[in-house]
Design a protein around this motif. Structure first.
Motif, mmCIF file in Angstrom:
data_model
loop_
_atom_site.group_PDB
_atom_site.id
_atom_site.type_symbol
_atom_site.label_atom_id
_atom_site.label_comp_id
_atom_site.label_asym_id
_atom_site.label_seq_id
_atom_site.Cartn_x
_atom_site.Cartn_y
_atom_site.Cartn_z
ATOM 1 N N SER A 23 39.297 -22.521 -80.627
ATOM 2 C CA SER A 23 38.633 -21.501 -81.999
ATOM 3 C C SER A 23 36.921 -21.090 -80.653
ATOM 4 C CB SER A 23 38.044 -22.293 -83.181
ATOM 5 O OG SER A 23 38.091 -23.836 -82.983
ATOM 6 N N LYS A 24 36.975 -22.618 -80.034
ATOM 7 C CA LYS A 24 35.723 -22.186 -79.691
ATOM 8 C C LYS A 24 35.989 -22.258 -77.739
ATOM 9 C CE LYS A 24 32.182 -23.909 -83.124
ATOM 10 N NZ LYS A 24 32.042 -24.644 -83.350
ATOM 11 N N ASN A 25 36.031 -21.380 -77.411
ATOM 12 C CA ASN A 25 35.757 -21.463 -75.196
ATOM 13 C C ASN A 25 34.612 -21.880 -75.109
ATOM 14 O OD1 ASN A 25 39.153 -21.659 -74.844
ATOM 15 N ND2 ASN A 25 39.165 -19.706 -76.520
ATOM 16 N N THR A 26 34.702 -22.108 -74.209
ATOM 17 C CA THR A 26 33.863 -21.885 -72.503
ATOM 18 C C THR A 26 33.771 -20.686 -71.553
ATOM 19 O OG1 THR A 26 35.567 -23.029 -71.371
ATOM 20 C CG2 THR A 26 33.340 -24.709 -72.345
ATOM 21 N N LEU A 27 35.004 -19.939 -71.534
ATOM 22 C CA LEU A 27 35.580 -18.936 -70.745
ATOM 23 C C LEU A 27 35.612 -18.221 -71.974
ATOM 24 C CD1 LEU A 27 37.335 -19.768 -67.556
ATOM 25 C CD2 LEU A 27 34.819 -19.262 -67.927
ATOM 26 N N PRO A 28 35.060 -17.038 -72.439
ATOM 27 C CA PRO A 28 35.350 -16.001 -73.129
ATOM 28 C C PRO A 28 36.341 -15.007 -73.051
ATOM 29 C CG PRO A 28 33.002 -15.437 -72.184
ATOM 30 C CD PRO A 28 33.452 -16.711 -71.318
ATOM 31 N N ILE A 29 36.883 -14.888 -72.127
ATOM 32 C CA ILE A 29 38.485 -14.963 -71.780
ATOM 33 C C ILE A 29 39.591 -15.314 -72.174
ATOM 34 C CG2 ILE A 29 38.902 -15.589 -69.611
ATOM 35 C CD1 ILE A 29 39.504 -12.317 -69.251
ATOM 36 N N LEU A 30 39.311 -16.371 -72.266
ATOM 37 C CA LEU A 30 40.021 -17.057 -73.468
ATOM 38 C C LEU A 30 40.436 -16.947 -75.074
ATOM 39 C CD1 LEU A 30 39.725 -21.460 -71.195
ATOM 40 C CD2 LEU A 30 41.735 -18.837 -70.888
ATOM 41 N N ASP A 31 39.394 -16.139 -75.329
ATOM 42 C CA ASP A 31 39.838 -16.007 -76.235
ATOM 43 C C ASP A 31 40.594 -15.231 -77.013
ATOM 44 O OD1 ASP A 31 37.492 -17.128 -77.257
ATOM 45 O OD2 ASP A 31 36.428 -15.815 -77.397
ATOM 46 N N CYS A 32 41.381 -14.626 -75.209
ATOM 47 C CA CYS A 32 42.515 -13.338 -75.009
ATOM 48 C C CYS A 32 43.659 -13.291 -74.645
ATOM 49 C CB CYS A 32 41.839 -11.935 -74.029
ATOM 50 S SG CYS A 32 39.831 -11.352 -74.138
ATOM 51 N N PHE A 33 44.067 -12.438 -75.174
ATOM 52 C CA PHE A 33 45.869 -12.870 -74.984
ATOM 53 C C PHE A 33 45.568 -12.254 -73.292
ATOM 54 C CE2 PHE A 33 46.961 -12.668 -79.966
ATOM 55 C CZ PHE A 33 47.862 -14.177 -78.942
ATOM 56 N N LEU A 34 46.497 -12.509 -72.604
ATOM 57 C CA LEU A 34 46.919 -11.401 -71.230
ATOM 58 C C LEU A 34 48.115 -11.118 -71.178
ATOM 59 C CD1 LEU A 34 46.191 -10.558 -68.300
ATOM 60 C CD2 LEU A 34 47.617 -13.388 -67.469
ATOM 61 N N LEU A 35 48.022 -9.778 -71.362
ATOM 62 C CA LEU A 35 49.903 -8.950 -71.677
ATOM 63 C C LEU A 35 49.574 -8.313 -69.863
ATOM 64 C CD1 LEU A 35 48.512 -8.775 -74.380
ATOM 65 C CD2 LEU A 35 49.760 -6.533 -74.924
ATOM 66 N N GLU A 36 50.679 -8.292 -68.790
ATOM 67 C CA GLU A 36 51.326 -8.197 -68.452
ATOM 68 C C GLU A 36 52.761 -7.215 -68.251
ATOM 69 O OE1 GLU A 36 51.505 -10.671 -63.367
ATOM 70 O OE2 GLU A 36 50.933 -11.255 -65.038
ATOM 71 N N LEU A 37 52.391 -5.801 -67.502
ATOM 72 C CA LEU A 37 53.458 -4.764 -67.769
ATOM 73 C C LEU A 37 54.059 -5.055 -66.506
ATOM 74 C CD1 LEU A 37 55.267 -3.254 -69.500
ATOM 75 C CD2 LEU A 37 54.302 -1.700 -69.189
ATOM 76 N N GLU A 38 55.777 -5.300 -65.938
ATOM 77 C CA GLU A 38 56.006 -5.099 -64.953
ATOM 78 C C GLU A 38 57.681 -4.375 -65.380
ATOM 79 O OE1 GLU A 38 57.684 -7.847 -60.942
ATOM 80 O OE2 GLU A 38 55.614 -8.581 -61.560
ATOM 81 N N GLY A 39 58.075 -3.388 -64.271
ATOM 82 C CA GLY A 39 59.206 -2.194 -64.633
ATOM 83 C C GLY A 39 59.332 -2.756 -66.169
ATOM 84 N N SER A 40 60.372 -3.207 -67.346
ATOM 85 C CA SER A 40 60.068 -2.724 -68.132
ATOM 86 C C SER A 40 60.492 -4.005 -69.300
ATOM 87 C CB SER A 40 61.465 -2.078 -68.810
ATOM 88 O OG SER A 40 62.344 -3.782 -69.076
ATOM 89 N N THR A 41 59.023 -5.268 -68.673
ATOM 90 C CA THR A 41 59.404 -6.863 -69.445
ATOM 91 C C THR A 41 57.744 -7.336 -69.695
ATOM 92 O OG1 THR A 41 61.048 -7.521 -68.119
ATOM 93 C CG2 THR A 41 59.610 -8.992 -68.891
ATOM 94 N N LEU A 42 57.549 -7.216 -70.741
ATOM 95 C CA LEU A 42 56.312 -7.291 -70.929
ATOM 96 C C LEU A 42 56.220 -8.954 -70.513
ATOM 97 C CD1 LEU A 42 52.997 -6.512 -71.597
ATOM 98 C CD2 LEU A 42 54.343 -6.739 -74.040
ATOM 99 N N THR A 43 55.437 -9.514 -70.686
ATOM 100 C CA THR A 43 54.467 -10.643 -70.264
ATOM 101 C C THR A 43 53.814 -11.305 -70.547
ATOM 102 O OG1 THR A 43 56.204 -11.478 -68.576
ATOM 103 C CG2 THR A 43 54.675 -12.968 -68.681
#
Length: 374
Positions: A23-43
């Motif tokens: 709920s509280k993160n030291t790095l603001p980016i850790l409030d996020c999901f990372l989405l990575e698209l490669e071909g037809s696979t979304l990680t």
């Protein structure tokens, strides 16, 4: 970058990994999901500073590759309210403006650069590997986790200890009052090794493993582990320090043994403990050949309760006290109809053992007694 994905498939994957996000993160980016698209696979990735959980799903009409980070609330909260339908994601690769089109509307927001998202640590070359069936790993964590501590002064007690040998794998957790040791013959290592898995990744695994069907691979060095499952990959940092010698606290030669129905004992404890002193939660067990008498009293409020349960007892008559909330917790976690309670004397730990162990499993629970004043 563009792709189409099922709203419910995306939501179920995001919900599974969202528990990693603090709920509280030291790095603001850790409030996020990372989405990575490669071909037809979304990680999809969620992380905090010590644990990381990754999963992937197939998408349709994928066009372009790339990665970007999206605030978890912006994605999860609206998805929870959407019925099943295809979602079209369109991301501008230059400024990461993100549009999500659905059947009767659209959302848009600005994403963050995926390059700023922290990467997991590489394992050292000395890393060791352990393969284990998901149900065996789940059982080990599920049986022991409740007994782990929340102790800032002794962080090594705040997780599940994995003790690996060429013959077996033992899961251990203790908070100093209670201890659970669950040994399984269904998993073993190539050599002796051990680590302490913290509570958070242990709880995440407890939620994920029941749905897994394929073998789990755990690769680890002194500080970190990669846990690879069919649908997820978790990386986590271990608790550093030396776990106490758990076998040395288990009393041997316990001459007094009680065999009794677990559920009957549990129900009696729940009823009687209502009348115990709220500060101590003390309940007293009086053991004789055929019966166990469970009593509790609170002198301040002039309340008391007593129940008698039939049992098979071998040993000399004895009175012993336990904290009822701990004993109830232990009995709730024993997977057996009958239990064996093994005692040496009222000042030493009592052992609670299933009368019939599960196949290839050896489970033992220990509880320290409380002093009786009489």
């Amino acid at each position: 970058m563009k792709f189409v994905v099922s709203s419910t498939a995306l939501l179920s994957h995001l919900q599974a990994i969202s528990k990693v996000i603090n709920s509280k993160n030291t790095l603001p980016i850790l409030d996020c999901f990372l989405l990575e698209l490669e071909g037809s696979t979304l990680t999809l990735t969620a992380a905090d500073s010590e644990t990381r959980l990754v999963t992937s799903l197939e998408v349709n009409e994928a066009d372009g590759n790339g990665k970007f980070a999206v605030n978890a609330k912006n994605l999860l909260d609206p998805l929870k309210e959407l019925p099943e339908q295809p979602l079209t994601f369109e991301i501008n690769n230059d400024n990461l403006e993100t549009f999500i089109f659905f059947h009767n509307g659209k959302y848009n927001f600005i994403g963050q650069s995926g390059d700023d998202y922290p990467q997991p640590k590489e394992l050292k070359e000395t890393a060791v590997s352990l393969t284990i069936e998901p149900q065996v790993l789940f059982a080990g964590i599920n049986r022991t986790l409740f007994a782990s501590a929340d102790d800032e002064l002794r962080p090594v007690m705040n997780g599940v200890f994995f003790d690996i040998t060429p013959e077996d794998l033992t899961f251990v957790a203790s908070d100093g009052h209670k201890l659970v040791r669950c040994k399984t013959l269904s998993a073993k290592g190539a050599e002796r090794a051990s680590f302490i898995l913290p509570k958070k990744p242990a709880n995440l695994l407890k939620a994920i493993l029941p749905k897994e069907a394929e073998t789990v691979e755990i690769k680890f060095d002194e500080n970190n582990a990669y846990i690879k499952m069919a649908s997820y990959t978790m990386t986590c940092r271990f608790i550093e320090g030396r776990y106490p010698n758990y076998n040395s606290v288990i009393p041997q030669n316990n001459t007094n043994k009680v065999i009794l129905d677990r559920q009957a004992f549990l129900n009696a404890l729940k009823r009687v403990s209502v009348f115990s002193n709220q500060a101590s939660n003390l309940i007293k067990l009086q053991l004789t050949d055929k019966n166990i008498v469970v009593t509790a009293q609170d002198i301040d409020f002039s309340t008391a309760a007593e129940e008698t349960i039939a049992c098979e007892y071998t040993g000399s008559p004895m009175n012993i006290g336990f904290k009822s909330s701990f004993l109830i917790e232990i009995l709730n976690n024993v997977p057996s109809t009958d239990i064996s309670l093994e005692l040496s004397d009222p000042s030493r730990a009592g052992l609670i053992i299933p009368a019939e162990n599960e196949e290839n499993e050896d489970l033992l629970m220990l509880l320290m007694p409380m002093m009786l004043n009489d």
